[in-house]
Design a protein around this motif. Structure first.
Motif, PDB file in Angstrom:
ATOM      1  N   ARG A 266     -10.985   2.424  -2.560  1.00 27.43           N
ATOM      2  CA  ARG A 266     -10.260   2.522  -1.296  1.00 27.43           C
ATOM      3  C   ARG A 266     -10.058   1.148  -0.670  1.00 27.43           C
ATOM      4  O   ARG A 266     -10.943   0.299  -0.716  1.00 27.43           O
ATOM      5  CB  ARG A 266     -11.004   3.449  -0.310  1.00 27.43           C
ATOM      6  CG  ARG A 266     -11.019   4.913  -0.691  1.00 27.43           C
ATOM      7  CD  ARG A 266      -9.644   5.497  -0.964  1.00 27.43           C
ATOM      8  NE  ARG A 266      -8.666   5.334   0.098  1.00 27.43           N
ATOM      9  CZ  ARG A 266      -8.492   6.182   1.095  1.00 27.43           C
ATOM     10  NH1 ARG A 266      -9.228   7.280   1.183  1.00 27.43           N
ATOM     11  NH2 ARG A 266      -7.569   5.965   1.997  1.00 27.43           N
ATOM     12  N   GLY A 267      -8.905   0.974  -0.091  1.00 30.54           N
ATOM     13  CA  GLY A 267      -8.583  -0.316   0.521  1.00 30.54           C
ATOM     14  C   GLY A 267      -8.285  -1.395  -0.517  1.00 30.54           C
ATOM     15  O   GLY A 267      -8.232  -2.575  -0.200  1.00 30.54           O
ATOM     16  N   GLY A 268      -8.057  -0.976  -1.755  1.00 29.07           N
ATOM     17  CA  GLY A 268      -7.974  -1.931  -2.863  1.00 29.07           C
ATOM     18  C   GLY A 268      -6.700  -2.760  -2.950  1.00 29.07           C
ATOM     19  O   GLY A 268      -6.595  -3.640  -3.806  1.00 29.07           O
ATOM     20  N   SER A 269      -5.731  -2.517  -2.076  1.00 27.70           N
ATOM     21  CA  SER A 269      -4.486  -3.292  -2.180  1.00 27.70           C
ATOM     22  C   SER A 269      -4.693  -4.779  -1.896  1.00 27.70           C
ATOM     23  O   SER A 269      -4.023  -5.630  -2.492  1.00 27.70           O
ATOM     24  CB  SER A 269      -3.431  -2.747  -1.224  1.00 27.70           C
ATOM     25  OG  SER A 269      -3.061  -1.464  -1.620  1.00 27.70           O
TER      26      SER A 269
ATOM     27  N   PHE B  87      -3.678  -1.461  -5.234  1.00 28.45           N
ATOM     28  CA  PHE B  87      -4.708  -0.430  -5.398  1.00 28.45           C
ATOM     29  C   PHE B  87      -4.763   0.196  -6.790  1.00 28.45           C
ATOM     30  O   PHE B  87      -5.828   0.508  -7.295  1.00 28.45           O
ATOM     31  CB  PHE B  87      -4.476   0.625  -4.299  1.00 28.45           C
ATOM     32  CG  PHE B  87      -5.271   1.883  -4.308  1.00 28.45           C
ATOM     33  CD1 PHE B  87      -6.661   1.863  -4.294  1.00 28.45           C
ATOM     34  CD2 PHE B  87      -4.622   3.126  -4.295  1.00 28.45           C
ATOM     35  CE1 PHE B  87      -7.384   3.056  -4.252  1.00 28.45           C
ATOM     36  CE2 PHE B  87      -5.337   4.311  -4.248  1.00 28.45           C
ATOM     37  CZ  PHE B  87      -6.725   4.274  -4.230  1.00 28.45           C
TER      38      PHE B  87
ATOM     39  N   GLU C 294       1.130   4.731  -3.942  1.00 32.44           N
ATOM     40  CA  GLU C 294       1.631   3.366  -4.155  1.00 32.44           C
ATOM     41  C   GLU C 294       2.815   3.344  -5.115  1.00 32.44           C
ATOM     42  O   GLU C 294       3.711   2.502  -4.986  1.00 32.44           O
ATOM     43  CB  GLU C 294       0.512   2.464  -4.694  1.00 32.44           C
ATOM     44  CG  GLU C 294      -0.333   1.770  -3.622  1.00 32.44           C
ATOM     45  CD  GLU C 294      -1.328   2.673  -2.921  1.00 32.44           C
ATOM     46  OE1 GLU C 294      -1.480   3.841  -3.332  1.00 32.44           O
ATOM     47  OE2 GLU C 294      -1.963   2.211  -1.950  1.00 32.44           O
TER      48      GLU C 294
ATOM     49  N   SER D  54       0.850  -1.192   0.000  1.00 32.35           N
ATOM     50  CA  SER D  54       0.000   0.000   0.000  1.00 32.35           C
ATOM     51  C   SER D  54       0.882   1.237   0.000  1.00 32.35           C
ATOM     52  O   SER D  54       2.096   1.150   0.172  1.00 32.35           O
ATOM     53  CB  SER D  54      -0.838   0.046   1.283  1.00 32.35           C
ATOM     54  OG  SER D  54      -1.827  -0.928   1.275  1.00 32.35           O
TER      55      SER D  54
END
Ligand code: ASP
Ligand code: MG
Length: 473
Positions: free
Chosen positions: A210-213, A196, A130, A41
């Motif tokens: 959001r939080g896509g990692s 992400f 990132e 992230s």
């Protein structure tokens, strides 16, 4: 070859010390003979700050936007120089960081002139988090004798063009993983990429939301048919309840994908629910692990639910909800009534969590938000409407609720002193949820925990370590 995709969240790369721990964890996997692919992230809070810079610029606050960027530049430069001692390497890394921030500043200045922030520009701006963190981590790994190679995630994670919530193109990603990652793995290198972010087929930067990692890790793991996906965070895994509310919460050692997805949805912040899918499809186990406590075995998420003596694995709570009661005696027995109600929620793009109906009334729960008065105004054209905020949804999740009789009586017996507003047992048969006043939520969780985790099954729950863990960020 045992291929493991290791994803490190923002707190696991937040400063030189965290990145040092991350490097030690990856080196440990290499020493075990594993083949890691690392997904990172942005450093903690960086995504939020980049979004704030974008907002400031779009409001015409050029100075404010550039000030945020300048602070981020310092933080990344300092982190890089603290981690990379080799002079030439450090100088190259700092130059690279400066180039990235120079181009970010260019975009922010442009935005401050145009004063319009599109989803596409927003994705481009946040992508720097990132893009830069992954460069620093790769360099720090090399300094620590890990043969790391940086890979631009935008060459691998190909998506459609729905900026800010792009949908991955699985087939293309599989091809890109074969082209961009496999050769490195064959050469014994450790690829390091940002989570992400991705790009559409035209090469324009996108993000997965959001939080896509976590999602990136699952996509890459799925495409490479990895043997495991490790989600490294700052908690010991999935717990039987929030340890801040319930000090005797236990770590859940093993849980099914379905149960974990239910929990993720109900606000257990450990994991992004979408992570589940690409991994489930390929039957790849996901492990949630703590980078501050790497010896801990974490939580293993598997496709089949392990059988467990207690009916529930975990209790989650979602707060800040509102309940809307729609009472319409004059619409009684007419068809198309529910559709009319849902059309209104659809029009306002407001997702509904839970629904309960009777002949003359419908109760719905939604996240408390500023659209509520407008939704209520529209609904009141159909029926009498009341809405109330400060509600909480308590959700008990467990595969072993299936087919158990008397479960509802036990649950509501445990919270008989609390006023329950609405009840639902999900069609999935693995969750039971009910709505109460937000102020009663902590007490409800403690009572349920005491009732259902008195004698926890040691094959499922970590009964040895009954101590509170640090809070997640
Ligand atoms: N940095 C992104 C975010 O904060 C993605 C992630 O960390 O998963 O939303
Ligand atoms: Mg996260």
């Amino acid at each position: 070859m045992s291929l493991v995709v290791m994803k490190f969240g923002g707190t696991s790369v937040e400063d030189p010390a965290a990145i040092g721990r991350t490097a030690a964890i990856v080196a440990g996997r290499v020493a075990q003979g594993k083949t890691p692919v690392v997904v990172v992230s942005a450093m903690a809070k960086v995504t939020d700050q980049l979004l704030r810079a974008a907002d400031a610029a779009a409001r015409g606050d050029r100075t404010g936007a550039l000030a945020i960027s300048a602070r981020l530049r310092c933080r990344h430069r300092d982190t890089a120089t603290a981690l990379v001692k080799d002079r030439a390497e450090a100088a190259a890394l700092v130059t690279l960081i400066d180039q990235k921030f120079d181009s970010l500043d260019e975009i922010l200045r442009g935005l401050a002139a145009i004063l319009e922030l599109t989803p596409r520009i927003s994705d481009l701006i946040v992508s720097y988090g990132e893009r830069i963190s992954s460069r620093i981590v790769a360099a720090a790994f090399r300094e620590r004798a890990i043969d790391a190679v940086h890979v631009d995630a935008r060459d691998v994670v190909i998506t459609d063009s729905q900026f800010q919530k792009a949908i991955p193109l699985d087939d293309v990603i599989e091809k890109r993983c074969a082209e961009k990652l496999r050769p490195h793995l064959a050469n014994g290198k450790v690829p390091v990429m940002g989570g992400f972010i991705g790009s559409n087929e035209a090469g324009i930067t996108t993000t997965l939301g959001r939080g896509g990692s976590d999602f990136t890790a699952a996509l890459v793991g799925g495409a490479l048919s990895a043997d495991a996906i490790e989600i490294w965070t700052d908690v010991d895994g999935i717990m039987t309840s929030d340890p801040r509310v319930c000090p005797d919460a236990l770590r859940v050692k093993v849980i099914s994908f379905e149960e974990a997805a239910e929990l993720a949805y109900f606000g257990a912040k450990v994991l992004h629910p979408a992570t589940i899918l690409p991994a489930v499809k390929k039957n790849i186990p996901v492990l949630v692990l703590n980078s501050r406590n790497p010896a801990n075995e974490g939580t293993r998420i598997t496709s089949l639910a392990p059988h467990c003596k207690s009916p529930f694995k975990s209790i989650a709570v979602k707060k800040k909800l509102s309940i809307i009661d729609v009472v319409a005696s004059r619409m009684l027995m007419t068809h198309g009534y529910m559709k009319a109600i849902f059309d209104i929620f659809d029009k306002h793009q407001c997702p509904v969590d839970m629904v309960s109906t009777s002949e003359v009334s419908v109760s719905l729960t939604v996240d408390s938000n500023d659209k509520l008065p407008a939704i209520a105004a529209d609904l009141s054209k159909l029926a009498d409407v009341k809405y109330e905020g400060r509600k909480a949804l308590v959700c008990l999740v467990g595969d072993d609720i299936r087919g158990q009789s008397g479960m509802a009586a036990q649950v509501f017996g445990a919270v008989r002193h609390i006023n329950v507003r609405m009840i639902s047992q999900g069609a999935s048969e693995i969750n039971m949820s009910f709505m109460i006043e937000e102020d009663d939520a902590d007490e409800a969780v403690r009572s349920l925990h005491a009732a259902f985790f008195k004698d926890p099954d040691p094959t499922i729950f970590d009964v040895e370590a009954r101590k509170p863990i640090p809070a997640s960020s």
